[in-house]
Write an enzyme that holds these catalytic residues in place. Structure first.
Site, PDB file in Angstrom:
ATOM      1  N   TYR A  69       0.847  -1.196   0.000  1.00 14.40           N
ATOM      2  CA  TYR A  69       0.000   0.000   0.000  1.00 14.40           C
ATOM      3  C   TYR A  69       0.879   1.242   0.000  1.00 14.40           C
ATOM      4  O   TYR A  69       1.784   1.376   0.837  1.00 14.40           O
ATOM      5  CB  TYR A  69      -0.895  -0.002   1.242  1.00 14.40           C
ATOM      6  CG  TYR A  69      -1.812   1.194   1.352  1.00 14.40           C
ATOM      7  CD1 TYR A  69      -2.947   1.306   0.548  1.00 14.40           C
ATOM      8  CD2 TYR A  69      -1.559   2.213   2.264  1.00 14.40           C
ATOM      9  CE1 TYR A  69      -3.788   2.394   0.649  1.00 14.40           C
ATOM     10  CE2 TYR A  69      -2.406   3.313   2.372  1.00 14.40           C
ATOM     11  CZ  TYR A  69      -3.517   3.394   1.559  1.00 14.40           C
ATOM     12  OH  TYR A  69      -4.363   4.481   1.663  1.00 14.40           O
ATOM     13  N   ASP A 105       8.890   2.583   0.793  1.00 12.94           N
ATOM     14  CA  ASP A 105       7.784   3.251   1.473  1.00 12.94           C
ATOM     15  C   ASP A 105       7.878   2.911   2.959  1.00 12.94           C
ATOM     16  O   ASP A 105       7.438   1.852   3.402  1.00 12.94           O
ATOM     17  CB  ASP A 105       6.446   2.777   0.890  1.00 12.94           C
ATOM     18  CG  ASP A 105       5.257   3.510   1.486  1.00 12.94           C
ATOM     19  OD1 ASP A 105       5.382   4.035   2.616  1.00 12.94           O
ATOM     20  OD2 ASP A 105       4.194   3.544   0.839  1.00 12.94           O
ATOM     21  N   LYS A 137       4.114   8.412   9.223  1.00 12.25           N
ATOM     22  CA  LYS A 137       3.350   8.184  10.435  1.00 12.25           C
ATOM     23  C   LYS A 137       4.083   8.433  11.747  1.00 12.25           C
ATOM     24  O   LYS A 137       3.509   9.000  12.664  1.00 12.25           O
ATOM     25  CB  LYS A 137       2.779   6.766  10.430  1.00 12.25           C
ATOM     26  CG  LYS A 137       1.607   6.562   9.472  1.00 12.25           C
ATOM     27  CD  LYS A 137       1.046   5.168   9.619  1.00 12.25           C
ATOM     28  CE  LYS A 137      -0.027   4.859   8.586  1.00 12.25           C
ATOM     29  NZ  LYS A 137      -1.283   5.564   8.810  1.00 12.25           N
TER      30      LYS A 137
END
Length: 433
Positions: free
Chosen positions: A152, A248, A276
């Site tokens: 993702y 990522d 995050k």
């Protein structure tokens, strides 16, 4: 506060239920991001958080393993973070110009990520992925991107394909209604862990591949570590074919090691996406990597964003990375999450239920109904109906966790709280079994 060791459990959440019934009259779908609607029995409304705990509008307090879906790595309302952000707000929200704060935090980030030479600030992981793809296309003169099934990289059209299986059983196809089919045409899906398949794609003279994107640890689909040597093989193949390699690390960055997956696995990509865990819950993200690629923003590559590098988010980043630099933080993450992993494993085994429970740093994964799950297929084939019911039983016992089996720990979780959570898991499984 009710605790997991008491016989009384939460039967209902009347105040949250009333608010949830009204929310769709104002908010599209009743939530501000669609994933929040997945919570069962219905989304809860919260009033406050402190450390590793959250309090809802019904007055119930929970041990929190959602942590804002990952960003709150230093817990809720950490005094140092609040202090830094408050001081920043007193100076102004955003200047629309450069500040020393952006430069100084950039140096801190580059010091942590091995091989990092430049930083671009942005606000979300999805934005960071889009910027990285643009930079890769400019650097190579090519168009296409390779991503792996189950990985993702945010919600933009360029990347929202191949994350979840399609109705025909493949990992291709649109990821949403309204998906631009032209963007999907620019994506080549590859099987994770199969270096030979990637080698064949890159060797094809018509492939036109600008970049290979991957989550070095599949945090979104099982917290799965890469096969031995696979990341190094990615590096070698991208070097051979002049392709930009992008890690990522929106979830793994600063979470699974001081320098994220780059440090933990010893493989240096060309670009790293961070988000995050970088600012303790404030909206901050970055693209970090080679100067030759990132400096294209000085010679024609557009990198825009009104809120990029705003003072409050940068202050949150400065506080968060300072807290994470305290001695023993990462060893403590491993110890606490390891204890939680062992406790959950024993709880499922004691009930005679199959499950895979593992962790990488302070990110833990429960995969119910599958023993020794090690693939994306195993993750999607798990017994998620059972897990949805388990999440509700845990909620009744004052433990707040995500659907989909992923758990996050913060610097503020304690050994006692971990033991309380294991007891809650035993009780929740017993209730269902």
């Amino acid at each position: 506060m009710r605790t997991a060791t008491e016989k009384t459990v939460i039967e209902s959440w009347p105040q949250s239920e009333r608010r949830w019934a009204r929310a769709p009259d104002v908010l599209g779908g009743g939530v501000s991001t669609g994933l929040r609607a997945q919570f069962r029995p219905h989304p809860l409304f919260f009033e406050s958080g402190s450390g590793a705990r959250l309090t809802d509008v019904d007055g119930n307090t929970y041990l929190d393993y959602v942590l804002g879906w990952g960003p709150n790595i230093v817990g809720h309302a950490h005094p140092q973070l609040i202090g830094e952000v408050t001081r920043a707000l007193a100076r102004g929200q955003s200047f629309g110009a450069v500040s020393d704060d952006e430069v100084e935090l950039g140096r801190v980030v580059m010091d942590r990520i091995p091989g990092a030479e430049r930083v671009l600030w942005t606000n979300t992981g999805s934005e960071a992925a889009q910027i990285a793809l643009r930079l890769a296309r400019a650097a190579t003169g090519r168009r296409r991107v390779v991503k792996f099934g189950g990985h993702y990289h945010g919600w933009t059209d360029a990347f929202l394909t191949g994350y979840r299986p399609s109705p025909d059983g493949s990992l291709g196809g649109p990821g949403t209604l309204g998906h631009n089919p032209g963007s999907i045409a620019d994506v080549t899906l590859a099987p994770w862990g199969d270096a030979d398949a990637l080698a064949a794609i890159l060797a094809d003279p018509t492939s036109d591949v600008a970049a290979v994107f991957c989550e070095p640890v599949l945090c979104n689909t099982g917290v799965l570590t890469p096969p031995d040597g696979f990341l190094l093989r990615l590096r070698e193949l991208c070097d051979r074919h002049g392709v930009v390699l992008v890690f990522d690390e929106v979830i793994t960055g600063f979470r699974i090691a001081r320098g994220g997956a780059v440090e933990r696995f010893g493989v240096r990509p060309d670009l790293v996406l961070l988000a995050k865990a970088i600012a303790g819950g404030l909206p901050l993200a970055a693209v970090v990597g080679q100067a030759a690629i990132i400096d294209q923003v000085r010679s024609g590559v557009v990198h825009a964003g009104t809120y990029n590098g705003n003072l409050t988010a940068i202050a949150g980043g400065r506080a968060t990375l300072d807290i994470l630099d305290r001695p023993g933080v990462y060893a403590r993450f491993e110890a606490l999450t390891g204890a939680l992993t062992d406790g959950f494993t024993e709880a499922f085994a004691a009930a005679g239920l199959e499950a895979t429970i593992h962790h990488v740093g302070p990110a833990l994964q429960v995969i119910p109904g599958v023993a020794n799950a090690a693939t994306v297929d195993a993750y999607f084939g798990a017994d998620w109906a059972f897990y949805d019911a388990l999440v509700v039983e845990l909620l009744r016992r004052n433990v707040f966790c995500l659907p989909g089996g992923r758990w996050y720990l913060s610097t503020e979780h304690t050994q006692v709280q971990v033991e309380t959570t294991i007891a809650a898991m035993r009780a929740a499984i017993a209730e269902l079994a």
